[in-house]
Design an enzyme around this catalytic site. Structure first.
Site, PDB file in Angstrom:
ATOM      1  N   GLU A 198      51.391  32.811  43.600  1.00  0.00           N
ATOM      2  CA  GLU A 198      50.819  31.493  43.336  1.00  0.00           C
ATOM      3  C   GLU A 198      49.958  31.050  44.509  1.00  0.00           C
ATOM      4  O   GLU A 198      50.422  31.041  45.658  1.00  0.00           O
ATOM      5  CB  GLU A 198      51.926  30.455  43.139  1.00  0.00           C
ATOM      6  CG  GLU A 198      52.698  30.593  41.843  1.00  0.00           C
ATOM      7  CD  GLU A 198      53.708  29.466  41.651  1.00  0.00           C
ATOM      8  OE1 GLU A 198      54.265  29.364  40.549  1.00  0.00           O
ATOM      9  OE2 GLU A 198      53.933  28.680  42.597  1.00  0.00           O
ATOM     10  N   CYS A 199      48.732  30.680  44.231  1.00  0.00           N
ATOM     11  CA  CYS A 199      47.831  30.034  45.195  1.00  0.00           C
ATOM     12  C   CYS A 199      47.665  30.876  46.466  1.00  0.00           C
ATOM     13  O   CYS A 199      46.842  31.791  46.488  1.00  0.00           O
ATOM     14  CB  CYS A 199      48.341  28.630  45.512  1.00  0.00           C
ATOM     15  SG  CYS A 199      47.084  27.547  46.230  1.00  0.00           S
ATOM     16  N   ALA A 200      48.429  30.619  47.507  1.00  0.00           N
ATOM     17  CA  ALA A 200      48.327  31.419  48.717  1.00  0.00           C
ATOM     18  C   ALA A 200      48.600  32.885  48.416  1.00  0.00           C
ATOM     19  O   ALA A 200      47.957  33.787  48.970  1.00  0.00           O
ATOM     20  CB  ALA A 200      49.311  30.914  49.772  1.00  0.00           C
TER      21      ALA A 200
END
Length: 501
Positions: free
Chosen positions: A386-388
């Protein structure tokens, strides 16, 4: 079962009023008096709960009525507060600000009503005197179902200023339960996504939390606040439990289907998912067709799931690890900045949010781990990012080599992407069958190009319609943060895939 844990919700007229200082300070002050304090945060924010955990010695937990649904707010609260003497809930934004276009949903006021908890209003009094009475009266009377039981005045300039404020509030009918003066050392450093996480500044964070606790202890009526907390209404219903949540969530289809195939566009249509498994991450429909039952499988040996941690990857909801553990995983945390190999026996990998853009050089320099992550992904093992985590799996980030699992590049951006998202899974993956509806949250100042792969992870339905993320082999990578307590089948499906990959 019911919960009668004394509790307070700390709200404010707007962001920047001092909610985090007051909430964290109250947690620290009460904890220093020997009380077991349960820390909570309204909304999806990952950073404030780190400071809460430092103040209380307990895991900071989020209460998000948008991501998890209003029906889970009480059970999740009771789960975190079990056995505690007091719970302090830090609000989000202004007291009545919630999910855009959704009325009160996910606002501090909404959560306070769901918890039957009194509200303490934190007011930045730095540029007002008598007007504070009108402000407090408005917030206290706007919604009669929200009980504003006291006010804490923040950033008060002097004794004279305090006297003027108290005199004005005498007519408002809301008691003053604290007065805080400006204290520079309480300030905590910020950057492009808010406060700097605790994991990145341990010593300084400890000092800041101690200063917040001392300031609140000196400036607030702790006995009055505790009495107010004890006036909270009783919450009915049992506390959330990861094992029970999984027991109520049917097993994934057996065998786990091949992954990565994108479904037809109608699954992204206005009426939602069209498959018989719509809305279920675990695909119960197929399981019942194959086995004729929806009961749980017998316990089996644990599988190792590596979870990225350390300063670069600090964004995670505690319930995710609890669900993975309950589903049969041995959760092992590792630090991509320093560990050169994945934990022994890793069968699956979870890489949550954080700040890889800040640590891009260090992450890139750890070439042995980058190669290990790439090799794991090539085997088809489940990888949830997720994301990072999405950025870390890219070919490069700001020109520096990353893991190269995805044929995409990431870079910093001036534009802040922030807000709730209503999404539908567009591809079968290690997390969900195509057609599963999920709600999520985006929070970043980066861009990944291209933004999606041949098999996109999500079709975002609101606020704007677009495809997003990547599904390939066992990899599910996306900007979208989700809360697995809303759909426990995600954890069950992921662990099952770990067993079969």
């Amino acid at each position: 079962m019911s919960s009668s844990v004394p509790r307070l919700v700390i709200a404010a007229p707007s962001s920047g009023s001092g909610k985090t200082t007051v909430a964290t300070g109250l947690m620290a002050a009460f904890a220093s008096r020997g009380l077991a304090v349960s820390p909570h945060k309204v909304g999806p924010d990952y950073i404030d709960p780190g400071y809460h955990a430092l103040a209380t010695g307990r895991v900071g937990r989020n209460l998000d009525a948008y991501l998890c649904g209003p029906e889970l707010v009480g059970p999740l609260f009771a789960h975190g507060a079990r056995g505690c003497d007091l719970a302090v809930v830090e609000g989000v934004m202004g007291m009545f600000d919630g999910a855009a276009g959704e009325g009160e949903l996910a606002s501090t006021a909404h959560v306070a009503k769901l918890l039957r908890a009194p509200v303490v209003l934190v007011v930045d009094a730095s540029s007002q005197s008598r007007s504070v009475a009108a402000l407090v009266h408005g917030f206290a009377s706007w919604d009669p179902e929200v009980r504003v039981g006291g006010v804490i005045l923040n950033k008060v300039a002097s004794d004279r200023h305090e006297a003027l404020l108290r005199e004005a509030l005498d007519s408002a009918g809301v008691p003053v339960l604290g007065v805080l003066r400006r204290v520079p050392q309480v300030d905590t450093p910020s950057r492009h996504l808010g406060l700097v996480p605790v994991a990145e500044r341990q010593a300084a964070a400890v000092e800041a939390v101690a200063a917040m606790g001392a300031q609140v202890d000196a400036g607030c009526d702790l006995e009055g606040l505790l009495a107010l907390a004890r006036s909270a209404g009783v919450l009915s219903g049992a506390g959330w439990d990861a094992a029970e949540a999984l027991a109520c969530s049917p097993p994934p289809p057996l065998p786990v289907p091949s992954l990565g195939a994108a479904p037809p566009d109608p699954r992204f249509g206005p009426e939602g998912a069209s498959s018989s498994n719509a809305g279920r991450a675990d695909g119960v429909g197929l399981h019942q067709q194959v086995t004729g039952r929806a009961d749980n499988a017998q316990p089996r040996s644990k599988v190792t799931v590596a979870v990225a941690g350390g300063p670069a990857f600090t964004f995670s909801y505690a319930e995710h690890a609890e669900l993975l553990t309950a589903a049969g995983a041995d959760v092992v945390v590792f630090d991509p900045l320093h560990d050169e190999q994945l934990p022994d026996g890793t069968r699956g990998l979870v890489i949550g949010g954080g700040f890889p853009e800040v640590y891009a050089a260090e992450l890139s320099a750890n070439e042995p781990l980058r190669k290990a992550v790439s090799a794991l992904a090539e085997t088809g093992a489940p990888v949830a990012a997720e994301c990072a985590g999405l950025l870390y799996l890219c070919r490069e980030l700001d020109g520096m080599p990353m893991c190269g699992v995805l044929d995409a590049s990431g870079r910093m951006s001036e534009r802040l992407t922030l807000g709730y998202r209503d999404a539908v899974a567009l591809s079968d993956s290690v997390l969900a069958v195509a057609g599963t509806r999920m709600r999520g949250h985006e929070f970043h100042r980066t861009v990944v190009e291209p933004g999606s792969g041949a098999a996109p992870a999500w079709g975002v339905r609101a606020p704007d319609r677009r495809v997003e993320g990547f599904v390939q082999q066992g990899v599910h990578a996306s900007y979208l943060h989700t809360h697995w307590a809303a759909e426990p089948g995600v954890a069950r499906r992921f662990v099952e895939r770990c067993r079969t990959s």
